[in-house]
Design an enzyme around this catalytic site. Structure first.
Site, PDB file in Angstrom:
ATOM      1  N   GLU A  29       4.354  -7.223   0.633  1.00 50.21           N
ATOM      2  CA  GLU A  29       4.587  -7.090  -0.532  1.00 50.21           C
ATOM      3  C   GLU A  29       5.418  -6.515  -1.087  1.00 50.21           C
ATOM      4  OE1 GLU A  29      -0.049  -6.463  -1.957  1.00 50.21           O
ATOM      5  OE2 GLU A  29      -0.014  -8.255  -1.155  1.00 50.21           O
ATOM      6  N   GLU A  60      -2.976 -10.914   0.784  1.00 47.75           N
ATOM      7  CA  GLU A  60      -3.423 -10.042   2.226  1.00 47.75           C
ATOM      8  C   GLU A  60      -3.335 -10.550   3.272  1.00 47.75           C
ATOM      9  OE1 GLU A  60      -3.776  -8.575  -0.441  1.00 47.75           O
ATOM     10  OE2 GLU A  60      -2.612  -7.839  -0.962  1.00 47.75           O
ATOM     11  N   GLN A  82      -0.096  -2.560   1.217  1.00 52.12           N
ATOM     12  CA  GLN A  82       0.028  -1.968   0.526  1.00 52.12           C
ATOM     13  C   GLN A  82      -0.480  -0.899   0.260  1.00 52.12           C
ATOM     14  OE1 GLN A  82       1.078  -3.270  -3.976  1.00 52.12           O
ATOM     15  NE2 GLN A  82       3.187  -3.285  -3.227  1.00 52.12           N
ATOM     16  N   HIS A 129      -7.309   2.890  -4.369  1.00 47.03           N
ATOM     17  CA  HIS A 129      -5.432   3.612  -3.967  1.00 47.03           C
ATOM     18  C   HIS A 129      -5.853   4.785  -2.877  1.00 47.03           C
ATOM     19  CE1 HIS A 129      -4.945   1.018  -6.916  1.00 47.03           C
ATOM     20  NE2 HIS A 129      -3.624   1.484  -6.396  1.00 47.03           N
TER      21      HIS A 129
END
Lengths: 325, 383
Positions: A29, A60, A82, A129
């Protein structure tokens, strides 16, 4: 030699491998025009075009599944996730296909795919994240797992991963992307998968760690030397599987004390496997119980993340436990 | 860095797949009525729609500022997408919402206050989600289930909640909101498929804002629209002007009524546009032209709706100014109030992992407490 940060080192590894071998392709991506959200793939689309640098739809599972198919046909795909926290949609493909293609086809087919992406915390990234999820991959037979702690290793390990015959999960601590710069050779080199590195020699305690915790451990060992006079040998594992058992045992012969430091949660973190390995195979070397300093057994927190991560104080506590046993 | 943008004509600049396909709309780009709605919309409702969008826009600007000065970890800018509030206003209080992370106006439409939103964004002591994550909002008080950040993962959840309501005989509808990017994920497929098979009372709203970070929606799929993807699941799909709040309201109202009547799910593709970056960590100049953004600014849902209201005599110029001024001042004072609030206690790290903390968490909490003492001793500053 050129001074580079980890993003630049990874970018040059990809660029050089793509120039060297036209089977190497990159997909993921935003890896094309955007150059990846951290710019690891910056500029590759300009040199190699959109067939070899594919901006994919947002899936994904699709990215990894398609990469496996490309590899079966003979390409050498490097699939970017990502943020590694998004890998779970691809988990089915990784566990069902990527790790088992060689085995389930009797060795007829293999999928030498590199799945790479930013991992780990320390950047206010919150729950999705910041994860250190290496244990899932280490636990899955058929995958090699790598996590560099500095630009030199990042470049050399990524090249080795691309050239190897096995699938590699390549985890990049995002907090190190731009925080460390060092000289990186311009000539071709690889860092072999499966070899640890002694970052700092010491005679009192062996501290095994990887990723961003290498730097945290070095900081703690400075305090330990200054304040208590303890000499800590810091080993950067670099390859999480197959981990370098010889390097650990060799150091333990000297020190007789083991501390493992990792960011991932404690329960079934890789520290557990290392501790079990040492307990099973070299318990006679130990002068003290093994200690672990890890992330806590909780989803990665947004609030107080710095207290979630192992820090100097917690590392000193563990060192003190093994030194004062 | 120099970038080559392949497109030269205005139509090619648009990130949407086949933007020429007609859209359902009640208000044109200049704020003129296109057709009358069958349902009579009261002035009160129309004004509430406007105020909701204004509040969201002002709040969005504040959250951006707060991120820049380090008071908010990350913000996903909302500007340009406020008309999603219309779809949410079509729901009843007992209905459930499964949003994504770019829907400030939707939370406001459900009754959430700016203070609750800012507490959440700052992860301060009053954060209802207790510092667990950034950029997501929700509260059981409003039947808003906070989103998982990985996109689209909430879609099957909304379908499941809708099926549960059906099993229990409740006349409750679930709505989920997600982006064009999420339609590529497996969760969209499984959610749509279950919704179709079980005739779930669910409304699935795609906020097609043209861009999934750097990927234009025309490269997200080869299908002519995202709405037609419903065909493959036996779910009716409709494409609406997502910057026309009336179209959003009417379409969602029809979909919710269908769902409540036992007629099953509806897929709504709302064409909107993300005027800002994907998040405060993004740099859109790397992948899209300023020309395009300028073009799309003309479609600003708030400006358009303001013209419409003034044209219909629902709002005067002066009332319009007062609304902006009033909410600008209110929100500024709320921000100041939130700035003064204490941070969450350290113990939140161990909260809400299980219904009751397990032994390992208790041990680790003790380890953390001891480390705080040692930090003081060593003079190590961690936070």
């Amino acid at each position: 030699m050129v001074v580079m940060n980890m993003v630049q080192a990874l970018n040059s590894a990809l660029r050089e491998e793509m120039r060297r071998d036209r089977r190497v392709v990159v997909l993921g991506e935003d890896v094309g025009r955007r150059g990846g959200v951290f710019l690891v793939t910056e500029g590759l689309i300009d040199e190699f075009g959109h067939e070899r640098v594919m901006d994919t739809p947002l899936t994904e599972g699709g990215i990894v599944g398609v990469a496996i198919g490309m590899a079966l046909y003979g390409l050498r795909p490097v699939a970017e996730i990502q943020f590694i926290d998004f890998v779970y949609e691809a988990f089915d493909q990784i566990v069902t296909n990527l790790s088992k293609v060689r085995r389930r086809t009797g060795g007829m087919y293999s999928a030498p795919v590199v799945v790479r992406g930013p991992c780990c915390g320390g950047v206010k990234g919150g729950m999705f994240h910041s994860q250190s999820n290496e244990s899932y991959f280490v636990h899955t037979a058929g995958l090699k797992v790598v996590m560099p702690s500095r630009p030199y290793d990042a470049k050399g390990l990524l090249k080795a991963a691309i050239r190897g015959e096995d699938p590699v999960i390549f985890l990049e601590p995002k907090i190190l992307y731009r925080s460390i710069r060092e000289e990186v050779p311009e000539h071709d080199y690889t860092v072999p998968i499966g070899e640890a590195r002694v970052v700092q020699e010491g005679s009192d305690v062996t501290l095994v760690t990887w990723g961003a915790m290498v730097h945290k451990s070095l900081e703690a060992s400075k305090i330990a030397r200054a304040k208590y006079g303890w000499e800590v040998e810091v080993i950067d594992l670099r390859t999480l599987f197959p981990f370098d058992k010889e390097a650990i045992l060799k150091s333990l012969e000297k020190t007789g004390r083991l501390v493992v430091v990792h960011e991932a949660p404690k329960t079934l973190g890789l520290g557990a496997e290392i501790a079990a390995y040492v307990a099973e195979n070299a318990i006679e070397l130990l002068k003290a119980p093994i200690a672990r300093v890890t992330g806590f057994d909780v989803p990665y927190p947004l609030a107080h993340e710095k207290l979630y991560l192992p820090n100097e104080a917690r590392i000193i506590m563990a060192l003190s436990k093994v030194m004062n046993y | 860095m120099a970038h080559h943008f392949e497109a030269h004509k205005v139509e090619e600049v648009l990130p949407f797949i086949d933007a020429a396909v007609s859209l359902r709309r009640f208000i044109d780009e200049e704020g003129n009525p296109v057709e009358e709605t069958k349902v009579q919309l009261s002035s009160e409702l129309l004004l509430k729609m406007y105020v909701t969008m204004v509040r969201a826009r002002i709040l969005d600007e504040w959250l951006l500022k707060m991120q820049r000065v380090g008071r908010v970890a990350i913000h996903a800018p909302n500007a340009g997408q406020e008309a999603i509030a219309g779809a949410v206003m079509a729901l009843r209080e007992e209905d459930w919402l499964f949003p994504s992370y770019r829907e400030l106006s939707a939370y406001i439409a459900r009754g959430m206050s700016e203070e609750e939103i800012i507490d959440r964004a700052m992860a301060n002591a009053d954060d209802p989600l207790r510092g667990s994550e950034f950029a997501v909002y929700g509260n059981e008080k409003y039947n808003i289930v906070p989103a998982p950040v990985p996109v689209g993962a909430q879609i099957p959840l909304a379908v499941g909640a809708a099926i549960a309501a059906k099993i229990l005989g409740h006349k409750v509808v679930a709505m989920t909101i997600f982006g064009d990017g999420a339609t590529s994920r497996g969760d969209f497929h499984s959610g749509m498929n279950f919704a179709g098979v079980f005739k779930a009372p669910v409304v699935l709203v795609i906020q097609n804002n043209g861009w999934a970070i750097s990927l234009p929606s025309r490269r997200q799929t080869a299908a002519k629209t995202l709405a037609i993807r419903g065909v493959g699941y036996g779910v009716p799909g409709i494409r609406v002007d997502g910057n026309d709040i009336v179209a959003m309201y009417i379409t969602a109202l029809e979909a919710a009524e269908r769902a409540r009547a036992g007629e099953g799910p509806t897929l709504i593709e709302a064409l909107t546009y993300r005027l800002g970056p994907h998040t405060t960590a993004d740099d859109p100049d790397r992948y899209r032209s300023k020309e395009e953004v300028k073009l799309m600014e003309r479609l600003d849902p708030i400006v358009r709706f303001g013209k419409y209201l003034k044209g219909r005599g629902v709002m005067t110029e002066r009332e319009e100014r007062d609304i902006w001024k009033e909410w600008g001042e209110k929100i500024e004072s709320i921000v100041k109030k939130c700035y003064e609030k204490p941070s969450l206690p350290v113990s939140v790290i161990f909260e809400n992992v299980y219904s009751e903390p397990t032994w390992n968490l208790k041990e680790q909490m003790e380890e953390l407490e001891e480390s705080l003492r040692i930090m003081k001793e060593l003079g190590v500053k961690v936070e």
